[in-house]
Design a protein around this motif. Sequence first.
Motif, mmCIF file in Angstrom:
data_model
loop_
_atom_site.group_PDB
_atom_site.id
_atom_site.type_symbol
_atom_site.label_atom_id
_atom_site.label_comp_id
_atom_site.label_asym_id
_atom_site.label_seq_id
_atom_site.Cartn_x
_atom_site.Cartn_y
_atom_site.Cartn_z
ATOM 1 N N UNK A 55 11.996 5.868 -5.214
ATOM 2 C CA UNK A 55 12.875 6.150 -4.076
ATOM 3 C C UNK A 55 12.253 5.675 -2.758
ATOM 4 N N UNK A 56 10.963 5.948 -2.577
ATOM 5 C CA UNK A 56 10.298 5.584 -1.328
ATOM 6 C C UNK A 56 10.228 4.065 -1.171
ATOM 7 N N UNK A 57 9.948 3.353 -2.251
ATOM 8 C CA UNK A 57 9.940 1.889 -2.173
ATOM 9 C C UNK A 57 11.295 1.369 -1.701
ATOM 10 N N UNK A 58 12.369 1.939 -2.243
ATOM 11 C CA UNK A 58 13.712 1.488 -1.864
ATOM 12 C C UNK A 58 14.080 1.918 -0.441
ATOM 13 N N UNK A 59 13.507 3.021 0.013
ATOM 14 C CA UNK A 59 13.743 3.445 1.400
ATOM 15 C C UNK A 59 13.035 2.534 2.404
ATOM 16 N N UNK A 60 11.898 1.976 1.998
ATOM 17 C CA UNK A 60 11.050 1.249 2.943
ATOM 18 C C UNK A 60 11.112 -0.266 2.823
ATOM 19 N N UNK A 61 11.630 -0.812 1.722
ATOM 20 C CA UNK A 61 11.479 -2.257 1.515
ATOM 21 C C UNK A 61 12.246 -3.141 2.495
ATOM 22 N N UNK A 62 13.090 -2.574 3.329
ATOM 23 C CA UNK A 62 13.745 -3.363 4.379
ATOM 24 C C UNK A 62 13.127 -3.141 5.759
ATOM 25 N N UNK A 69 2.730 -3.725 5.706
ATOM 26 C CA UNK A 69 2.192 -4.886 4.981
ATOM 27 C C UNK A 69 1.179 -4.439 3.928
ATOM 28 N N UNK A 70 0.170 -3.697 4.357
ATOM 29 C CA UNK A 70 -0.859 -3.240 3.413
ATOM 30 C C UNK A 70 -0.282 -2.225 2.432
ATOM 31 N N UNK A 71 0.694 -1.439 2.882
ATOM 32 C CA UNK A 71 1.329 -0.469 1.986
ATOM 33 C C UNK A 71 1.969 -1.177 0.799
ATOM 34 N N UNK A 72 2.714 -2.250 1.051
ATOM 35 C CA UNK A 72 3.382 -2.960 -0.040
ATOM 36 C C UNK A 72 2.391 -3.704 -0.934
ATOM 37 N N UNK A 73 1.288 -4.150 -0.358
ATOM 38 C CA UNK A 73 0.234 -4.765 -1.186
ATOM 39 C C UNK A 73 -0.328 -3.744 -2.168
ATOM 40 N N UNK A 74 -0.598 -2.552 -1.674
ATOM 41 C CA UNK A 74 -1.124 -1.471 -2.521
ATOM 42 C C UNK A 74 -0.088 -1.070 -3.565
ATOM 43 N N UNK A 80 3.307 0.036 -12.402
ATOM 44 C CA UNK A 80 3.236 -0.507 -13.746
ATOM 45 C C UNK A 80 4.574 -1.104 -14.164
ATOM 46 N N UNK A 81 5.665 -0.489 -13.697
ATOM 47 C CA UNK A 81 6.997 -0.965 -14.057
ATOM 48 C C UNK A 81 7.368 -2.183 -13.215
ATOM 49 N N UNK A 82 7.896 -3.205 -13.896
ATOM 50 C CA UNK A 82 8.164 -4.463 -13.201
ATOM 51 C C UNK A 82 9.259 -4.342 -12.141
ATOM 52 N N UNK A 83 10.251 -3.489 -12.368
ATOM 53 C CA UNK A 83 11.285 -3.343 -11.338
ATOM 54 C C UNK A 83 10.686 -2.777 -10.049
ATOM 55 N N UNK A 84 9.733 -1.851 -10.190
ATOM 56 C CA UNK A 84 9.096 -1.288 -9.003
ATOM 57 C C UNK A 84 8.147 -2.295 -8.356
ATOM 58 N N UNK A 85 7.541 -3.152 -9.159
ATOM 59 C CA UNK A 85 6.744 -4.244 -8.600
ATOM 60 C C UNK A 85 7.630 -5.171 -7.768
ATOM 61 N N UNK A 86 8.842 -5.436 -8.269
ATOM 62 C CA UNK A 86 9.773 -6.301 -7.526
ATOM 63 C C UNK A 86 10.187 -5.635 -6.219
ATOM 64 N N UNK A 87 10.373 -4.299 -6.223
ATOM 65 C CA UNK A 87 10.708 -3.604 -4.977
ATOM 66 C C UNK A 87 9.552 -3.716 -3.975
ATOM 67 N N UNK A 88 8.319 -3.579 -4.471
ATOM 68 C CA UNK A 88 7.155 -3.744 -3.596
ATOM 69 C C UNK A 88 7.082 -5.189 -3.096
ATOM 70 N N UNK A 89 7.397 -6.122 -3.966
ATOM 71 C CA UNK A 89 7.404 -7.540 -3.604
ATOM 72 C C UNK A 89 8.463 -7.830 -2.546
ATOM 73 N N UNK A 90 9.593 -7.140 -2.663
ATOM 74 C CA UNK A 90 10.664 -7.306 -1.675
ATOM 75 C C UNK A 90 10.180 -6.888 -0.284
#
Length: 199
Positions: A55-62, A69-74, A80-90
């Motif tokens: 939820x937090x990744x989706x709240x913050x990825x925009x 910047x460093x938050x998304x790198x971490x 571990x889940x690829x969909x969440x990796x993609x959200x961090x990548x976004x």
Amino acid sequence: MSSFPKILTDQNAKESHSDYKKALFDLTPNAITVKELGHLMRIYTTTKEISYRNKILKLLYNHREPELHSFFEIAYKKERYRDMKVYALRGLAQFAEEKEIVKLVDKLKISLAKTEKTTPYNYQEYELLKGKNGLPFLVEQYNYASFKELLAQVNEQYDRMPDAFKGHITTDEHGEIVHLRGPGESARMIRDFFDRMKK
């Protein structure tokens, strides 16, 4: 006056409490100001609850505040889940150069290829990656060859699955699950597939 829930600012609040969960899941990206980013980053880094991190990744990825910047790198390394990796990548794509993104996407492609062998019917993951807030968004937003290649790989692996595992769910532009079939129909199709495999 801030519309950010007070319970989420309290470091001693019990995250298992129903009010805490409701406050987080009712939160919208527009309700988050720079002042409140720290609370969400703290919750993300301390919680063991995957649904909270998602939820937090989706709240913050925009959000484009530099401290993210460093938050998304971490977050990319942590998940571990690829969909969440993609959200961090976004989120990270807003700050990182394409050459940095390519390295991360190349690793994702390798791990994605393995899942076809280890969990060949993992349709939920493919649907999350193919959803409107996932890889299609990144392709449209950045037009990077690496994003296009990863989405093509997802689609190819998805297409190779039996039809019984296709078209059950997707995600909308906010990352919310959209059911394309009733739960009874989905369960029956998958059950029938495995019953046929036993014969």
